[in-house]
Design an enzyme around this catalytic site. Structure first.
Site, PDB file in Angstrom:
ATOM      1  N   LYS A 280       2.340  -7.731  -3.834  1.00 30.13           N
ATOM      2  CA  LYS A 280       1.460  -8.271  -2.792  1.00 30.13           C
ATOM      3  C   LYS A 280       2.094  -8.134  -1.407  1.00 30.13           C
ATOM      4  CE  LYS A 280      -1.879 -10.911  -1.112  1.00 30.13           C
ATOM      5  NZ  LYS A 280      -2.756  -9.993  -0.379  1.00 30.13           N
TER       6      LYS A 280
ATOM      7  N   GLY B  77      -7.095   5.155  -3.794  1.00 30.34           N
ATOM      8  CA  GLY B  77      -8.431   4.982  -3.240  1.00 30.34           C
ATOM      9  C   GLY B  77      -9.454   5.240  -4.326  1.00 30.34           C
TER      10      GLY B  77
ATOM     11  N   GLY C 102     -12.645   0.762  -4.007  1.00 29.81           N
ATOM     12  CA  GLY C 102     -13.355   0.973  -5.266  1.00 29.81           C
ATOM     13  C   GLY C 102     -13.791   2.420  -5.436  1.00 29.81           C
TER      14      GLY C 102
ATOM     15  N   ASN D 288     -12.839  -6.587   0.782  1.00 25.16           N
ATOM     16  CA  ASN D 288     -12.009  -7.791   0.816  1.00 25.16           C
ATOM     17  C   ASN D 288     -11.500  -7.998   2.232  1.00 25.16           C
ATOM     18  OD1 ASN D 288      -8.835  -7.777   1.149  1.00 25.16           O
ATOM     19  ND2 ASN D 288      -9.429  -5.793   0.280  1.00 25.16           N
TER      20      ASN D 288
ATOM     21  N   CYS E 113      -3.201  -2.474   7.278  1.00 20.55           N
ATOM     22  CA  CYS E 113      -4.067  -3.567   6.828  1.00 20.55           C
ATOM     23  C   CYS E 113      -5.193  -3.784   7.834  1.00 20.55           C
ATOM     24  CB  CYS E 113      -3.301  -4.870   6.647  1.00 20.55           C
ATOM     25  SG  CYS E 113      -4.395  -6.216   6.110  1.00 20.55           S
TER      26      CYS E 113
ATOM     27  N   ILE F 169      -5.100   6.239   0.443  1.00 18.65           N
ATOM     28  CA  ILE F 169      -5.472   5.547   1.663  1.00 18.65           C
ATOM     29  C   ILE F 169      -5.533   4.035   1.430  1.00 18.65           C
ATOM     30  CG2 ILE F 169      -6.778   7.450   2.649  1.00 18.65           C
ATOM     31  CD1 ILE F 169      -9.379   6.196   1.606  1.00 18.65           C
TER      32      ILE F 169
END
Lengths: 305, 248
Positions: A45, A244, A218, A69, A131, A192
């Site tokens: 994480k 990705g 996704g 997200n 991010c 990516i």
């Protein structure tokens, strides 16, 4: 090492499958599901110098063949990661782990990496300059070549471990950023990160995500990711980690043919916690079907001839 | 606490409408991971990326019952499914309610689709000898469900509707009894806040949040509490009254 093995910046991986940061916590949740030692490694994480709660909820939105997200780098801070998470991880994972690091200043990236550099279980530092869910940090470093280079150069000074720059697709030319990172000393690049996206709720007529926008991931983004991996693999000499929308053994091989040395799997873990195990188990059969003896042979294979 | 989550294929036994928007589905599958009332199932649906988390209303040795409201694509799709069809279901998710502090006369307060998880809770409390009062809150008579089911298992049941078309007129908090030893509640946030203010004992609140994974990996459903950051899916959905921080 078997037919699935690859070399990632001087460290052997039993296979190229790596759960992506933000979808695998610090490993503990997945130890309840399977022996995570069967992974190549995993990227933990995104960790910052100080603890972070992240963004308000809702942080999640459903999309066609994907999700958005806007977690915003919730993490307990590097100190707690070292004191609590890494000792816990040691009991269920015996391989080197990829430490994913984020920050809000060049100094912060360097400090966090210096602390993680002392940890024997950390194999690689994956520096997240992409991010999309935080202001004044994260992606703002990954969209300007000079800023990306500055972060990577500072981190390189703070560690002797291989440094992998995690790149944002939300740029005009991702190869420029990749080249800047390579020139600054990056040992690899991963790409990516998520694509900036949003949804609006027709009932409330307001954005679904509290933070308005978030990172789209996704299966829907796989072709975009594959194209960027292809372009970056052409532009740099350092290893590329492709990610990705990867959700199957076939996707892994396709990424490798585009030039990826290893492949990260993200959203698939959230839908099916066994996803990476299944992908790894499926690889030999899929390789047989396509006449691939060793996975290594695939890397960049589609660029030749 | 070690939580054993299971992901397996379940078969629909029945699926029918209780009201215009609320459906009851009974599913046969591996219920062994369900260890407490208040836990939820996370259901994968064809063509949709994220699973849909739905609280467990009841269970027996081979089946679990869920009540769900059609609010979007996922629940719409679920409402069209037929007995015999199968679903991939993750079970054993969430901490669930803790029965031990209930005392002799616990109070259960449910609003709308917050009512279902209280049913299994009520059943377990009655099985362990408690005298259970339940207050059910709905907007109108046509939205009401499960009043008879709660009565049938021996709950003192108080029905309220906002417009007075069934039961007592008003909100659940207008019907709070004088005497109860502890409370459990689930419902919309405005109702939970009112319950928080008007209850006089300690209690447990079950929360709802948009989730990514449902099993604690993605940090999509985090909230701040007195005792630190918690994931609604894994550290919740049930929080103690004492640990709740409202707002941000």
């Amino acid at each position: 090492m078997g037919r699935l093995s690859v070399d990632l910046c001087g460290i052997q991986l039993e296979n190229p499958v790596i759960p992506a940061s933000g979808t695998f916590g610090y490993g503990a949740e997945f130890c309840e599901w399977y022996d995570i030692n069967l992974l190549g490694t995993f990227s933990f994480k995104g960790t910052t110098l100080e603890p972070r709660f992240g963004n308000p909820t809702p942080r999640i939105a459903e999309c066609t063949a994907g999700m958005i997200n806007a977690v915003g780098l919730q993490n307990p801070g590097v100190k707690k990661v070292i004191e609590e998470e890494l000792p816990k991880l040691k009991s269920c994972f015996s391989k080197p782990v990829m430490a994913n690091v984020s920050g809000f200043s060049v100094e912060e990236y360097a400090k966090t990496c210096a602390l993680l550099d002392r940890e024997p279980q950390v194999g690689w530092l994956e520096v997240n300059i992409s991010c999309p869910n935080v202001h004044g940090g994260g992606m703002s470093f990954g969209t300007v070549p000079e800023a990306a280079a500055e972060v990577i150069a500072a981190v390189k000074k703070a560690t002797t471990k291989p440094v992998i720059a995690k790149l944002s697709p939300n740029v005009t030319d991702i190869t420029e950023i990749a080249k800047a990172c390579e020139a600054a000393g990056a040992d690899g690049v991963s790409l990516i990160n998520t694509l900036l996206g949003m949804r609006i709720d027709l009932k409330t007529k307001r954005p679904v995500i509290a933070n308005t926008m978030g990172g789209f991931s996704g299966p829907a983004i796989f072709p975009v990711a594959l194209r960027m991996v292809w372009q970056v693999a052409n532009a740099v000499k350092i290893p590329v980690i492709g990610m990705g929308g990867v959700s199957s053994a076939e996707d892994v091989i396709e990424m490798m043919l585009a030039g990826a040395t290893a492949v990260e799997v993200g959203t698939a873990n959230l839908i099916d916690p066994m996803a990476c195990k299944k992908i790894i188990e499926d690889l030999p059969g899929v390789m047989d079907r396509y006449g691939i003896q060793n996975l290594k042979e695939c890397i960049g294979g589609a660029h030749h001839g | 606490m070690v939580i054993f989550i299971k992901d397996s294929i379940w078969q629909i036994v029945s699926n029918s409408a209780l009201t215009k928007a609320v459906y009851q589905m009974r599913l046969r599958g591996d219920v062994s991971a369900i260890t407490a009332p208040g836990q939820f199932l996370n259901i994968r649906l064809a063509g949709l990326t994220l699973r849909r988390p739905i609280s467990i209303c009841d269970r027996d040795d081979t089946t679990a019952t869920i009540l769900y409201k059609v609010v979007g694509k996922g629940t719409e799709q679920l409402s069209h499914m037929k007995p015999g069809e199968t679903l991939q279901v993750m079970a054993g998710l969430g901490n669930g309610f803790d029965l031990s502090p209930a005392g002799a006369r616990p109070l259960l307060i449910g609003g709308g689709v917050g009512v279902p998880p209280l049913y299994l809770l009520a059943r377990k409390l009655i099985e362990t000898g408690r005298q259970v009062t339940v207050i059910l809150g709905f907007n109108t008579a046509e939205e009401c469900f499960y009043e008879e089911e709660f009565r049938a298992i021996g709950c003192r049941t108080i029905l309220t509707t906002a417009d007075g078309s069934a039961g007592r007129r008003g909100f659940v908090t207008d019907a709070l009894p004088e005497d109860y030893t502890y409370f459990y509640t689930c419902g919309p946030e405005a109702m939970l806040k009112a319950v928080f203010q008007k209850t006089v004992t300690s209690g447990q609140f079950s929360f709802e949040e948009r989730m990514g994974c449902g099993f604690g990996a993605c940090m999509g459903c985090s909230c701040k509490t007195v005792t630190g950051y918690k994931r609604i899916c894994k550290d919740g959905p049930v929080l103690l009254k004492e640990e709740i921080l409202w707002g941000d």
